[in-house]
Design a protein around this motif. Structure first.
Motif, PDB file in Angstrom:
ATOM      1  N   GLU A  55       0.831  -1.210   0.000  1.00  0.00           N
ATOM      2  CA  GLU A  55       0.000   0.000   0.000  1.00  0.00           C
ATOM      3  C   GLU A  55       0.866   1.262   0.000  1.00  0.00           C
ATOM      4  O   GLU A  55       0.612   2.210  -0.757  1.00  0.00           O
ATOM      5  CB  GLU A  55      -0.909  -0.010   1.234  1.00  0.00           C
ATOM      6  CG  GLU A  55      -1.747   1.225   1.414  1.00  0.00           C
ATOM      7  CD  GLU A  55      -2.482   1.234   2.750  1.00  0.00           C
ATOM      8  OE1 GLU A  55      -2.779   2.351   3.236  1.00  0.00           O
ATOM      9  OE2 GLU A  55      -2.766   0.160   3.316  1.00  0.00           O
ATOM     10  N   CYS A  56       1.896   1.266   0.844  1.00  0.00           N
ATOM     11  CA  CYS A  56       2.763   2.445   0.926  1.00  0.00           C
ATOM     12  C   CYS A  56       3.572   2.629  -0.355  1.00  0.00           C
ATOM     13  O   CYS A  56       3.766   3.769  -0.802  1.00  0.00           O
ATOM     14  CB  CYS A  56       3.683   2.337   2.137  1.00  0.00           C
ATOM     15  SG  CYS A  56       2.804   2.591   3.700  1.00  0.00           S
ATOM     16  N   GLU A  57       4.020   1.544  -0.958  1.00  0.00           N
ATOM     17  CA  GLU A  57       4.750   1.674  -2.214  1.00  0.00           C
ATOM     18  C   GLU A  57       3.844   2.258  -3.295  1.00  0.00           C
ATOM     19  O   GLU A  57       4.262   3.148  -4.050  1.00  0.00           O
ATOM     20  CB  GLU A  57       5.303   0.330  -2.674  1.00  0.00           C
ATOM     21  CG  GLU A  57       6.111   0.455  -3.952  1.00  0.00           C
ATOM     22  CD  GLU A  57       6.798  -0.830  -4.331  1.00  0.00           C
ATOM     23  OE1 GLU A  57       7.728  -1.238  -3.614  1.00  0.00           O
ATOM     24  OE2 GLU A  57       6.400  -1.426  -5.346  1.00  0.00           O
ATOM     25  N   GLU A  58       2.618   1.781  -3.379  1.00  0.00           N
ATOM     26  CA  GLU A  58       1.671   2.323  -4.363  1.00  0.00           C
ATOM     27  C   GLU A  58       1.417   3.807  -4.119  1.00  0.00           C
ATOM     28  O   GLU A  58       1.365   4.602  -5.054  1.00  0.00           O
ATOM     29  CB  GLU A  58       0.359   1.542  -4.329  1.00  0.00           C
ATOM     30  CG  GLU A  58       0.488   0.138  -4.891  1.00  0.00           C
ATOM     31  CD  GLU A  58      -0.749  -0.716  -4.654  1.00  0.00           C
ATOM     32  OE1 GLU A  58      -1.803  -0.176  -4.246  1.00  0.00           O
ATOM     33  OE2 GLU A  58      -0.654  -1.936  -4.863  1.00  0.00           O
ATOM     34  N   LEU A  59       1.280   4.199  -2.859  1.00  0.00           N
ATOM     35  CA  LEU A  59       1.067   5.600  -2.512  1.00  0.00           C
ATOM     36  C   LEU A  59       2.252   6.451  -2.962  1.00  0.00           C
ATOM     37  O   LEU A  59       2.082   7.487  -3.601  1.00  0.00           O
ATOM     38  CB  LEU A  59       0.856   5.719  -0.994  1.00  0.00           C
ATOM     39  CG  LEU A  59       0.596   7.100  -0.427  1.00  0.00           C
ATOM     40  CD1 LEU A  59      -0.286   6.994   0.808  1.00  0.00           C
ATOM     41  CD2 LEU A  59       1.863   7.836  -0.070  1.00  0.00           C
ATOM     42  N   ILE A  60       3.463   5.998  -2.641  1.00  0.00           N
ATOM     43  CA  ILE A  60       4.672   6.756  -2.981  1.00  0.00           C
ATOM     44  C   ILE A  60       4.812   6.894  -4.493  1.00  0.00           C
ATOM     45  O   ILE A  60       5.000   8.004  -5.016  1.00  0.00           O
ATOM     46  CB  ILE A  60       5.923   6.071  -2.376  1.00  0.00           C
ATOM     47  CG1 ILE A  60       5.900   6.175  -0.845  1.00  0.00           C
ATOM     48  CG2 ILE A  60       7.203   6.692  -2.937  1.00  0.00           C
ATOM     49  CD1 ILE A  60       6.883   5.253  -0.144  1.00  0.00           C
ATOM     50  N   ILE A  61       4.703   5.794  -5.199  1.00  0.00           N
ATOM     51  CA  ILE A  61       4.882   5.833  -6.651  1.00  0.00           C
ATOM     52  C   ILE A  61       3.806   6.668  -7.314  1.00  0.00           C
ATOM     53  O   ILE A  61       4.098   7.482  -8.193  1.00  0.00           O
ATOM     54  CB  ILE A  61       4.950   4.408  -7.243  1.00  0.00           C
ATOM     55  CG1 ILE A  61       6.262   3.739  -6.798  1.00  0.00           C
ATOM     56  CG2 ILE A  61       4.852   4.450  -8.770  1.00  0.00           C
ATOM     57  CD1 ILE A  61       6.396   2.280  -7.202  1.00  0.00           C
TER      58      ILE A  61
END
Length: 164
Positions: A55-61
């Protein structure tokens, strides 16, 4: 490129704080169960990943891609899924992301977890941001610009005579 560094750094710090907020919320809700998976080819692997990592990777990207649509992205979680062998840096600005560095610590409730974001241009690292959302510590560095911790300059100390 040097003129872009402050813009890129501000974006990296902002998105690290946004992902960190989500990590802090999940840490505070420790009584809520979460799903843990193993990365890698065997279940003996000690490389854990949670839905929160993804979830955090998707948010960052997604937030960085909105601001910099021509940049490339290497995310620890999405790259692990791709399993395409060694990763290479592109000539274009390339963001290198570990959305929840210290997943094992997070799973066990230890506060030593960070959002780690770097940027390479033409294969050379030009900035890095490390944010520990549980201790509210943001360390940032740019090529030629030094390092800060929560906005204050950080310097290397003098080595004392450790002689014997």
């Amino acid at each position: 490129m040097e003129a872009q560094l402050p813009v890129w750094l501000e974006a990296a710090e902002s998105v690290a704080r946004a992902a960190g907020k989500r990590i802090r919320e999940a840490h505070e809700q420790r009584n809520v169960s979460f799903h843990v998976e193993h990365k890698g080819p065997t279940m003996k692997h000690v490389d854990l990943v949670t839905a929160l990592d993804k979830e955090c990777e998707e948010l960052i990207i997604s937030q960085l891609r909105q601001k910099f649509p021509d940049h490339c992205f290497l995310g620890e979680e999405s790259s692990a899924v791709a399993g395409a062998g060694p990763l290479a840096l592109a000539e274009a600005p390339t963001w290198i992301i570990d959305p929840l560095d210290g997943t094992t610590n997070f799973v066990h409730g230890y506060p030593l977890v960070t959002v780690s974001i770097g940027l390479a241009v033409a294969g050379e690292l030009v900035l890095g941001v490390i944010f520990n959302p549980l201790m509210d510590e943001l360390c940032s560095a740019t090529k030629g610009g030094g390092t800060t911790l929560n906005g204050s300059r950080v310097r290397v100390g003098e080595a004392g005579g450790g002689g014997g």
